[in-house]
Design a protein around this motif. Structure first.
Motif, PDB file in Angstrom:
ATOM      1  N   UNK A  13      -4.729  -1.342  10.093  1.00  0.00           N
ATOM      2  CA  UNK A  13      -5.371  -1.147   8.794  1.00  0.00           C
ATOM      3  C   UNK A  13      -5.162  -2.365   7.894  1.00  0.00           C
ATOM      4  N   UNK A  14      -3.973  -2.942   7.944  1.00  0.00           N
ATOM      5  CA  UNK A  14      -3.736  -4.142   7.144  1.00  0.00           C
ATOM      6  C   UNK A  14      -4.723  -5.233   7.535  1.00  0.00           C
ATOM      7  N   UNK A  15      -4.948  -5.423   8.828  1.00  0.00           N
ATOM      8  CA  UNK A  15      -5.903  -6.429   9.282  1.00  0.00           C
ATOM      9  C   UNK A  15      -7.306  -6.132   8.762  1.00  0.00           C
ATOM     10  N   UNK A  16      -7.685  -4.866   8.775  1.00  0.00           N
ATOM     11  CA  UNK A  16      -9.009  -4.487   8.281  1.00  0.00           C
ATOM     12  C   UNK A  16      -9.111  -4.677   6.771  1.00  0.00           C
ATOM     13  N   UNK A  17      -8.064  -4.285   6.048  1.00  0.00           N
ATOM     14  CA  UNK A  17      -8.054  -4.432   4.589  1.00  0.00           C
ATOM     15  C   UNK A  17      -8.190  -5.896   4.186  1.00  0.00           C
ATOM     16  N   UNK A  18      -7.521  -6.776   4.917  1.00  0.00           N
ATOM     17  CA  UNK A  18      -7.521  -8.190   4.528  1.00  0.00           C
ATOM     18  C   UNK A  18      -8.855  -8.878   4.799  1.00  0.00           C
ATOM     19  N   UNK A  19      -9.781  -8.186   5.463  1.00  0.00           N
ATOM     20  CA  UNK A  19     -11.132  -8.713   5.597  1.00  0.00           C
ATOM     21  C   UNK A  19     -11.977  -8.410   4.359  1.00  0.00           C
ATOM     22  N   UNK A  20     -11.504  -7.484   3.525  1.00  0.00           N
ATOM     23  CA  UNK A  20     -12.186  -7.199   2.260  1.00  0.00           C
ATOM     24  C   UNK A  20     -11.918  -8.359   1.297  1.00  0.00           C
ATOM     25  N   UNK A  21     -12.925  -8.836   0.564  1.00  0.00           N
ATOM     26  CA  UNK A  21     -12.746 -10.040  -0.259  1.00  0.00           C
ATOM     27  C   UNK A  21     -11.844  -9.870  -1.474  1.00  0.00           C
ATOM     28  N   UNK A  22     -11.534  -8.646  -1.854  1.00  0.00           N
ATOM     29  CA  UNK A  22     -10.700  -8.407  -3.037  1.00  0.00           C
ATOM     30  C   UNK A  22      -9.586  -7.436  -2.702  1.00  0.00           C
ATOM     31  N   UNK A  23      -8.651  -7.881  -1.881  1.00  0.00           N
ATOM     32  CA  UNK A  23      -7.583  -6.985  -1.421  1.00  0.00           C
ATOM     33  C   UNK A  23      -6.229  -7.674  -1.446  1.00  0.00           C
ATOM     34  N   UNK A  24      -5.199  -6.850  -1.662  1.00  0.00           N
ATOM     35  CA  UNK A  24      -3.795  -7.261  -1.538  1.00  0.00           C
ATOM     36  C   UNK A  24      -3.109  -6.238  -0.653  1.00  0.00           C
ATOM     37  N   UNK A  25      -2.275  -6.709   0.264  1.00  0.00           N
ATOM     38  CA  UNK A  25      -1.441  -5.807   1.057  1.00  0.00           C
ATOM     39  C   UNK A  25       0.016  -6.006   0.669  1.00  0.00           C
ATOM     40  N   UNK A  26       0.673  -4.916   0.333  1.00  0.00           N
ATOM     41  CA  UNK A  26       2.103  -4.938   0.038  1.00  0.00           C
ATOM     42  C   UNK A  26       2.854  -4.323   1.215  1.00  0.00           C
ATOM     43  N   UNK A  27       3.599  -5.143   1.939  1.00  0.00           N
ATOM     44  CA  UNK A  27       4.444  -4.641   3.025  1.00  0.00           C
ATOM     45  C   UNK A  27       5.745  -4.136   2.416  1.00  0.00           C
ATOM     46  N   UNK A  28       5.842  -2.832   2.282  1.00  0.00           N
ATOM     47  CA  UNK A  28       6.968  -2.242   1.579  1.00  0.00           C
ATOM     48  C   UNK A  28       8.204  -2.168   2.467  1.00  0.00           C
ATOM     49  N   UNK A  29       9.343  -2.485   1.877  1.00  0.00           N
ATOM     50  CA  UNK A  29      10.633  -2.205   2.497  1.00  0.00           C
ATOM     51  C   UNK A  29      10.843  -0.690   2.497  1.00  0.00           C
ATOM     52  N   UNK A  30      11.928  -0.227   3.084  1.00  0.00           N
ATOM     53  CA  UNK A  30      12.232   1.205   3.074  1.00  0.00           C
ATOM     54  C   UNK A  30      12.479   1.646   1.632  1.00  0.00           C
ATOM     55  N   UNK A  31      11.673   2.587   1.161  1.00  0.00           N
ATOM     56  CA  UNK A  31      11.708   2.983  -0.247  1.00  0.00           C
ATOM     57  C   UNK A  31      12.802   4.033  -0.459  1.00  0.00           C
ATOM     58  N   UNK A  32      13.391   4.015  -1.644  1.00  0.00           N
ATOM     59  CA  UNK A  32      14.413   4.995  -2.003  1.00  0.00           C
ATOM     60  C   UNK A  32      14.303   5.327  -3.477  1.00  0.00           C
ATOM     61  N   UNK A  33      15.020   6.366  -3.890  1.00  0.00           N
ATOM     62  CA  UNK A  33      15.087   6.718  -5.299  1.00  0.00           C
ATOM     63  C   UNK A  33      14.455   8.060  -5.606  1.00  0.00           C
TER      64      UNK A  33
END
Length: 312
Positions: free
Chosen positions: A151-171
């Motif tokens: 999905x990240x690869x597909x999203x990055x083909x969109x001309x106005x996209x950012x992908x955030x690779x999240x670390x393990x989330x907590x809180x």
């Protein structure tokens, strides 16, 4: 600038923290969520004139298309998150994590902005020094990590996209998840006073759920100079092993013990040190430390003791 923002899965762990912050920033926010956990995690923002909630399924074009047509920005949070849940329902996971996002992209215009959460679990064990940047080779193992990468690869083909690779989330979050590693270990410390560690020296990166929200707001506010890129999002001082995590928790729960045993294996063999220098170079800084998050969790767990706050 304010936007009309569509947040899918907006009543979930990330969304129920993010949506109030987006509203506070002046945006109009529409949430689409199937509310599969019976949560009421956005009840505290129902008073807001700029908030709309739709109960529905992101896999249905007849539901998604009208909402997409009204959106300037799309934040696709809806997902089966994590390897255990995907293993439990692999067909459902593929249809939500992969197929629904591909369908969404088909209906987006080139002008619409997309900010997508992905995962750094695909790094696996990193390089020979276990060090990872956004340019490091990816070695996804689990269905969850494999489909998130696709999905990240597909999203990055969109001309106005950012992908955030999240670390393990907590809180703490209004839609709590106890199954995430820091949250899980802290819960066990509070109620069981012990956890049995496997792969105790495996390192991974962590990020507070509120800093995830701050990263997305940062991306919206700096979109023109950040678009078209992938960014790791994590605490640069929290690349820690499971053993070091338990030691940090023990500073808040002194009688917590954590013996080692070979009883399990991480489904993505996550053992890496992640660089967050790229997003930090854009001016982003985290505000919530691992220690602060553990302290908040200890307080929060005085209010909950059951199993409904996980994904599996």
């Amino acid at each position: 600038m304010t936007y009309n923002i569509l947040v899918t899965g907006g009543a979930g762990y990330l969304g129920s923290t993010m949506v109030p912050a987006l509203l506070e920033a002046g945006h109009k926010v529409t949430v689409l969520d199937n509310l599969m956990y019976g949560q009421t995690s956005l009840s505290h923002v129902c008073y807001h004139d700029n908030f709309t909630v739709v109960r529905g399924d992101i896999r249905l074009e007849k539901t998604m298309v009208p909402l997409l047509q009204k959106a300037d920005v799309v934040i696709p949070l809806a997902a089966y998150v994590g390897a255990p849940l995907c293993n439990k329902d692999p067909v459902g996971a593929s249809s939500v994590n992969h197929d629904a996002v591909i369908m969404m992209l088909k209906h987006l215009s080139k002008e619409q902005l997309v900010l997508m959460p992905t995962t750094n679990s695909a790094y696996g064990t990193g390089d020979e020094n276990n060090f990872c940047t956004e340019e490091s080779p990816l070695r996804p193992i689990s269905q969850y990590a494999i489909e998130k990468l696709e999905i990240e690869n597909a999203i990055m083909e969109h001309p106005n996209a950012i992908s955030f690779r999240l670390a393990t989330v907590f809180g703490m979050s209004p839609r709590m998840r106890i199954d995430l590693l820091v949250n899980d270990f802290t819960y066990r410390a509070v109620y069981d006073r012990f956890v049995v560690l496997f792969e105790p020296h495996f390192k991974r990166n962590y990020v507070h759920v509120r800093d995830v929200t701050r990263a997305f707001l940062h991306g919206i506010n700096n979109f023109d100079r950040m678009k078209g890129e992938i960014y790791n999002v994590g605490l640069s001082d929290a690349n820690v092993s499971k053993m070091e995590l338990c030691q940090a928790i023990a500073r808040h729960v002194p009688d917590f013990i954590f013996p080692e045993a070979e009883i399990g294996k991480d489904p993505d063999q996550r053992n890496y040190i992640v660089s967050n220098a790229k997003i930090e170079a854009t001016g982003f800084r985290t505000a919530h430390s691992l220690d602060m998050g553990i302290a908040d969790l200890v307080k929060g767990y005085t209010m909950m003791k059951n199993t409904k706050y996980g994904n599996v």
